[in-house]
Design a protein around this motif. Structure first.
Motif, PDB file in Angstrom:
ATOM      1  N   ASP A  12       0.909  -1.188   0.057  1.00  8.85           N
ATOM      2  CA  ASP A  12       0.044  -0.140  -0.028  1.00  8.85           C
ATOM      3  C   ASP A  12       1.079   1.180   0.121  1.00  8.85           C
ATOM      4  N   PRO A  13       0.716   2.174  -0.787  1.00 10.51           N
ATOM      5  CA  PRO A  13       1.730   3.284  -1.005  1.00 10.51           C
ATOM      6  C   PRO A  13       1.392   4.306   0.147  1.00 10.51           C
ATOM      7  N   ALA A  14       0.359   4.172   0.786  1.00  8.62           N
ATOM      8  CA  ALA A  14       0.093   4.907   2.019  1.00  8.62           C
ATOM      9  C   ALA A  14       0.903   4.401   3.176  1.00  8.62           C
ATOM     10  N   SER A  15       1.305   3.222   3.061  1.00  6.18           N
ATOM     11  CA  SER A  15       2.231   2.669   4.244  1.00  6.18           C
ATOM     12  C   SER A  15       3.539   3.403   4.313  1.00  6.18           C
ATOM     13  N   GLU A  16       4.317   3.378   5.346  1.00  3.57           N
ATOM     14  CA  GLU A  16       5.784   3.855   5.269  1.00  3.57           C
ATOM     15  C   GLU A  16       6.532   2.908   4.989  1.00  3.57           C
ATOM     16  N   LEU A  17       7.362   3.072   3.878  1.00  3.57           N
ATOM     17  CA  LEU A  17       7.858   2.014   2.923  1.00  3.57           C
ATOM     18  C   LEU A  17       9.596   2.227   3.395  1.00  3.57           C
ATOM     19  N   GLU A  18      10.110   1.282   4.007  1.00  4.29           N
ATOM     20  CA  GLU A  18      11.321   1.353   4.474  1.00  4.29           C
ATOM     21  C   GLU A  18      12.158   0.136   3.625  1.00  4.29           C
ATOM     22  N   LEU A  19      13.364   0.541   3.611  1.00  3.43           N
ATOM     23  CA  LEU A  19      14.470  -0.409   2.702  1.00  3.43           C
ATOM     24  C   LEU A  19      15.052  -1.329   3.865  1.00  3.43           C
ATOM     25  N   GLU A  29       7.858  -6.537   6.708  1.00  4.80           N
ATOM     26  CA  GLU A  29       7.447  -7.093   7.829  1.00  4.80           C
ATOM     27  C   GLU A  29       6.166  -6.192   8.520  1.00  4.80           C
ATOM     28  N   TRP A  30       6.126  -5.008   8.280  1.00  5.04           N
ATOM     29  CA  TRP A  30       4.800  -4.242   8.822  1.00  5.04           C
ATOM     30  C   TRP A  30       4.196  -3.681   7.722  1.00  5.04           C
ATOM     31  N   LEU A  31       4.324  -3.866   6.492  1.00  7.76           N
ATOM     32  CA  LEU A  31       3.506  -3.377   5.401  1.00  7.76           C
ATOM     33  C   LEU A  31       1.876  -3.817   5.234  1.00  7.76           C
ATOM     34  N   ASP A  32       1.228  -2.910   4.936  1.00  6.63           N
ATOM     35  CA  ASP A  32      -0.063  -3.286   4.540  1.00  6.63           C
ATOM     36  C   ASP A  32      -0.046  -3.643   2.884  1.00  6.63           C
ATOM     37  N   PHE A  33      -0.878  -4.480   2.668  1.00  6.64           N
ATOM     38  CA  PHE A  33      -0.839  -4.855   1.057  1.00  6.64           C
ATOM     39  C   PHE A  33      -2.274  -4.524   0.592  1.00  6.64           C
ATOM     40  N   LYS A  34      -2.405  -3.950  -0.756  1.00  4.22           N
ATOM     41  CA  LYS A  34      -3.928  -3.995  -1.186  1.00  4.22           C
ATOM     42  C   LYS A  34      -3.637  -4.322  -2.667  1.00  4.22           C
ATOM     43  N   LEU A  35      -4.965  -4.334  -3.344  1.00  2.00           N
ATOM     44  CA  LEU A  35      -4.968  -5.049  -4.682  1.00  2.00           C
ATOM     45  C   LEU A  35      -4.457  -3.866  -5.653  1.00  2.00           C
ATOM     46  N   ASN A  36      -3.679  -4.496  -6.554  1.00  2.00           N
ATOM     47  CA  ASN A  36      -3.279  -3.469  -7.742  1.00  2.00           C
ATOM     48  C   ASN A  36      -4.308  -2.812  -8.295  1.00  2.00           C
ATOM     49  N   ASP A  37      -4.249  -1.511  -8.580  1.00  4.19           N
ATOM     50  CA  ASP A  37      -5.265  -0.626  -8.941  1.00  4.19           C
ATOM     51  C   ASP A  37      -5.637  -1.191 -10.393  1.00  4.19           C
ATOM     52  N   PHE A  38      -4.508  -1.591 -11.344  1.00  2.00           N
ATOM     53  CA  PHE A  38      -5.094  -2.072 -12.656  1.00  2.00           C
ATOM     54  C   PHE A  38      -5.857  -3.325 -12.654  1.00  2.00           C
ATOM     55  N   ASP A  39      -5.343  -4.276 -11.798  1.00  4.95           N
ATOM     56  CA  ASP A  39      -5.962  -5.648 -11.661  1.00  4.95           C
ATOM     57  C   ASP A  39      -7.558  -5.399 -11.374  1.00  4.95           C
ATOM     58  N   GLY A 116      -4.252  -6.569 -15.122  1.00  2.35           N
ATOM     59  CA  GLY A 116      -3.781  -5.142 -15.107  1.00  2.35           C
ATOM     60  C   GLY A 116      -2.635  -4.689 -15.949  1.00  2.35           C
ATOM     61  N   VAL A 117      -2.599  -3.864 -16.648  1.00  5.99           N
ATOM     62  CA  VAL A 117      -1.527  -3.580 -17.601  1.00  5.99           C
ATOM     63  C   VAL A 117      -0.271  -3.414 -17.204  1.00  5.99           C
ATOM     64  N   GLN A 118      -0.109  -2.993 -15.702  1.00  9.49           N
ATOM     65  CA  GLN A 118       1.009  -3.146 -15.151  1.00  9.49           C
ATOM     66  C   GLN A 118       0.837  -2.998 -13.658  1.00  9.49           C
ATOM     67  N   THR A 119       1.989  -3.054 -12.669  1.00  6.65           N
ATOM     68  CA  THR A 119       1.886  -2.729 -11.279  1.00  6.65           C
ATOM     69  C   THR A 119       2.983  -1.966 -10.881  1.00  6.65           C
ATOM     70  N   PRO A 120       3.066  -1.484  -9.791  1.00  2.00           N
ATOM     71  CA  PRO A 120       4.271  -0.703  -9.157  1.00  2.00           C
ATOM     72  C   PRO A 120       5.423  -1.460  -9.076  1.00  2.00           C
ATOM     73  N   GLU A 121       5.253  -2.686  -9.128  1.00  2.00           N
ATOM     74  CA  GLU A 121       6.684  -3.471  -9.456  1.00  2.00           C
ATOM     75  C   GLU A 121       6.814  -4.349 -10.762  1.00  2.00           C
ATOM     76  N   ASP A 122       6.112  -3.864 -11.476  1.00  2.00           N
ATOM     77  CA  ASP A 122       6.076  -4.314 -13.138  1.00  2.00           C
ATOM     78  C   ASP A 122       5.740  -3.177 -13.810  1.00  2.00           C
TER      79      ASP A 122
END
Length: 250
Positions: A12-19, A29-39, A116-122
């Motif tokens: 979820d892009p609203a989550s705090e992303l850490e490397l 570990e603490w990320l929230d996940f959501k359905l890819n918008d294009f999917d 979906g045509v793409q994802t944030p990881e593709d």
């Protein structure tokens, strides 16, 4: 007609992303996940085709947290749901999952695959063309409308400059969906509770993955280059402020 729609879970892009310390992966570990918008758009297009033609829709969920998303897909009108387990600590790579998804498509005897045509990881939108190549099926990506026309599909594809190209594509086929013919529908809590009673099947990615097409060198957080300024709350204020900026700072 049997339709298979692929639903991938994304951080979820609203989550705090850490490397992680390696600088190459996200700490999930603490990320929230959501359905890819294009999917999400692809799912809606699949349900619209079902309503128009009486097709059977199977939703295939890929990634962490997909079970809840598959329940939502059933509530929206999918007939069956299949959960595919992947490495929870890794990105969902199209090259990694493509052959496994092809095996599911073949086992399900699908006539049409929507993703979906793409994802944030593709960002290159590789999944649809990979699947089409393995299946030797025709494929279009960036689609905005699909309708059954005899034994083929009438498909609209978004082009640059606000233009739309229209195609007739033979079935079976693979579509990379950009937008559905209508906005994704709302699902009520009562429908979700009812869908939760429907069993969700499971599948594994058994086919060996393709070798990586490239090497990830580095991930980095976006750099801040300063903030914006307010031009005012009315058109007159904005115009006066803009003239002042052009006169003194441009």
């Amino acid at each position: 007609m049997r339709i298979l729609v692929i639903l991938r879970m994304m951080p979820d892009p609203a989550s705090e992303l850490e490397l992680n310390e390696d600088g190459l992966t996200l700490d999930r570990e603490w990320l929230d996940f959501k359905l890819n918008d294009f999917d999400d758009q692809a799912l809606e297009e699949a349900i619209l085709l079902k309503e128009a033609t009486g097709a059977e829709v199977t939703a295939v969920g890929v990634g962490e947290g997909s079970r809840r998303t598959l329940q939502m897909a059933l509530a929206r009108g999918a007939d069956r749901a299949i959960e595919v387990e992947t490495d929870p600590d890794a990105m969902i790579c199209s090259r990694t999952i493509a052959k496994g998804i092809v095996k599911i498509i073949q086992d399900e005897n699908a006539d049409l695959v929507l993703t979906g045509v793409q994802t944030p990881e593709d960002l290159y939108g590789q999944l649809a063309p990979y699947l089409a190549a393995f299946l030797d099926w025709p494929s279009l990506s960036g689609t905005s409308h699909a309708a059954l026309s005899g034994n083929s599909l009438s498909v609209a594809q978004e082009r640059g400059g606000g233009r739309t190209a229209n195609y007739e594509i033979a079935l079976p086929a693979v579509l990379g969906v950009q937008t559905a013919s209508k906005a994704p529908r709302y699902v009520s809590g009562s429908k979700l509770r009812e869908a939760a009673k429907t069993p969700i099947e499971s599948a594994e990615i058994e086919a060996p993955p393709l070798a990586p097409s490239g090497q990830l060198v580095e991930l980095a957080a976006p750099q801040s280059n300063g903030g914006g300024i307010s031009l005012g709350s009315t058109a007159d204020e904005a115009a006066a402020r803009l003239i002042d900026i052009l006169a003194t700072e441009a």
